[in-house]
Design an enzyme around this catalytic site. Structure first.
Site, mmCIF file in Angstrom:
data_model
loop_
_atom_site.group_PDB
_atom_site.id
_atom_site.type_symbol
_atom_site.label_atom_id
_atom_site.label_comp_id
_atom_site.label_asym_id
_atom_site.label_seq_id
_atom_site.Cartn_x
_atom_site.Cartn_y
_atom_site.Cartn_z
ATOM 1 N N SER A 1 0.837 -1.194 0.000
ATOM 2 C CA SER A 1 0.000 0.000 0.000
ATOM 3 C C SER A 1 0.877 1.251 0.000
ATOM 4 C CB SER A 1 -0.960 -0.036 1.197
ATOM 5 O OG SER A 1 -1.987 0.920 1.059
ATOM 6 N N ASP B 1 -9.391 -5.076 -5.505
ATOM 7 C CA ASP B 1 -8.889 -4.089 -4.543
ATOM 8 C C ASP B 1 -9.846 -2.907 -4.485
ATOM 9 O OD1 ASP B 1 -7.402 -2.004 -3.203
ATOM 10 O OD2 ASP B 1 -5.597 -3.178 -3.587
ATOM 11 N N HIS C 1 -7.385 -5.478 -1.191
ATOM 12 C CA HIS C 1 -6.324 -4.732 -0.519
ATOM 13 C C HIS C 1 -5.907 -5.500 0.739
ATOM 14 C CE1 HIS C 1 -4.339 -0.819 -0.726
ATOM 15 N NE2 HIS C 1 -4.380 -0.732 0.601
#
Length: 392
Positions: free
Chosen positions: A248, A323, A356
């Site tokens: 991330s 995601d 994610h």
């Protein structure tokens, strides 16, 4: 009918919807997809176990003859099918990773790799113990100071207990949108796996907002690399083989580190330190693209696209198709720009059904990614190296 069974079924059906369907827009639904869908998307077997056992217990009590009970059983059955779909997507990841490695490294890439790679994933752990756990053969040395910003300038070292010498190094930066996160949260299956194979792995904190803003985060990341160059041999590592990785926000830090070697803008006070790296691994990064963003809009200064140059090191980018926080379209665009602007290898892995933060658990998906990272890193370290040129 037991109310506990109804509540359990409703909760798991709700989470299964966000794991399998995972709506990515509008933004409120995308946020729900992440928070409610992540766990079951990565460890769907746990959800199947719970639904099957809770249904069996309710049936044993003989309370499933009413209309409401039949509806609840039907919902549990549909949720179980949904979780099976999620599990199937995760199981496909090994094939996807294999194809991406062949596309990026060439069909004969295994000839160059002279280290033993794992042939089978740890299925007992995946199916029964998916939560991250320490390994007995790996020593974690916590909270080593690399800067003067208190706990935000601490790093942990993972190495095999027999302390191998001249080990390659992986530096990892956590996610959290530059507002949260910690060095002992994500990617632990990767850190422990590589450490058990003879790597020295380093996971570092860095300053967050509002304590600092860009380029403060990046300066800290460079400080970690400079610290490794100076101190890694004390822990049995050889920093001439140095891979930088992140998840991330940490993915952006890793990418920028790889693309800005020895850039004095990001090295105030330690301009002479060597901050070049051998390769970069980027997991579910945000690369300046949300739905509706113009695809050709210039990236803001904290995004790595603006620093791509021909002398960039090899990259491996992994991103999930589901995601909800950082779009897969942005990852594709970043990989395409790297391929056009860099002379080095780019491996892009698009994970079917991946959300994610897919690196939290020992899931089929992330274990396959771990294998891919290990293979990619071994290939890079076996290749003839050239010194990156930040001016190229």
């Amino acid at each position: 009918m037991p109310m506990g069974y109804v509540a359990t079924t409703a909760l798991f059906a709700w989470c299964t919807f966000f794991a399998v369907v995972a709506p990515r827009r509008p933004r409120p639904l995308a946020t729900l997809s992440f928070w409610f869908g992540l766990g079951l998307n990565e460890v769907p077997f746990v959800g199947i176990y719970v639904l099957v056992v809770s249904t069996a217990l309710a049936a044993a009590e003989g309370d499933l003859d009413s209309a409401g009970a039949k509806v609840t059983v039907a919902v549990a059955a549909v949720a179980t099918v949904g979780l099976a779909v999620s599990a199937w997507r995760g199981l496909r990841t090994d094939q996807v990773v294999g194809r991406a490695l062949e596309q990026g490294l060439g069909t004969g890439w295994r000839v160059r790799v002279h280290v033993p790679l794992r042939r089978r994933r740890p299925w007992v752990r995946i199916l029964l113990l998916p939560a991250p756990m320490r390994r007995r053969d790996v020593q974690r040395i916590p909270n080593i100071r690399y800067g003067d910003a208190g706990r935000r300038n601490l790093l942990d070292i993972y190495r095999r207990r027999d302390a191998p010498q001249n080990a390659p190094v992986l530096i990892y930066f956590h996610g959290g949108g530059y507002t949260g996160g910690a060095k002992n949260r994500e990617a632990r299956p990767l850190l422990y796996r590589l450490a058990s194979q003879g790597w020295v792995c380093i996971s570092a904190n860095y300053r967050l907002r509002p304590q600092t803003t860009f380029p403060g985060h990046q300066i800290d990341a460079k400080k970690v690399i400079a610290w490794v160059r100076e101190h890694a041999p004390e822990y049995g590592a050889d920093p001439s083989g140095l891979v930088v990785a992140g998840s991330s926000a940490g993915s952006n830090l890793a990418a920028l580190c790889a693309l800005t070697p020895n850039d004095p803008v990001f090295q105030p006070g330690f301009e002479s330190a060597d901050t070049s790296v051998t390769a970069a691994v980027c997991l579910y990064g945000y690369y300046g693209h949300y739905f509706g963003d113009p695809p050709d809009e210039p990236p803001p200064p904290l995004q790595p696209q603006g620093y791509i140059h021909p002398g960039a090191p090899p990259f491996l980018i992994a991103h999930g198709t589901k995601d909800a926080l950082a779009t897969v379209e942005g990852a594709r665009n970043f990989a395409d720009q790297l391929r056009r602007g860099s002379d080095s290898t780019v491996v892009y892995v698009e994970l079917p059904g991946g959300q994610h933060a897919f690196d939290v658990f020992h899931s089929p998906r992330f274990e396959a990614v771990v294998d891919g990272v290990e293979a990619f890193a071994a290939w890079v370290l076996a290749a003839p190296q050239r010194t990156p040129d930040p001016t190229s």
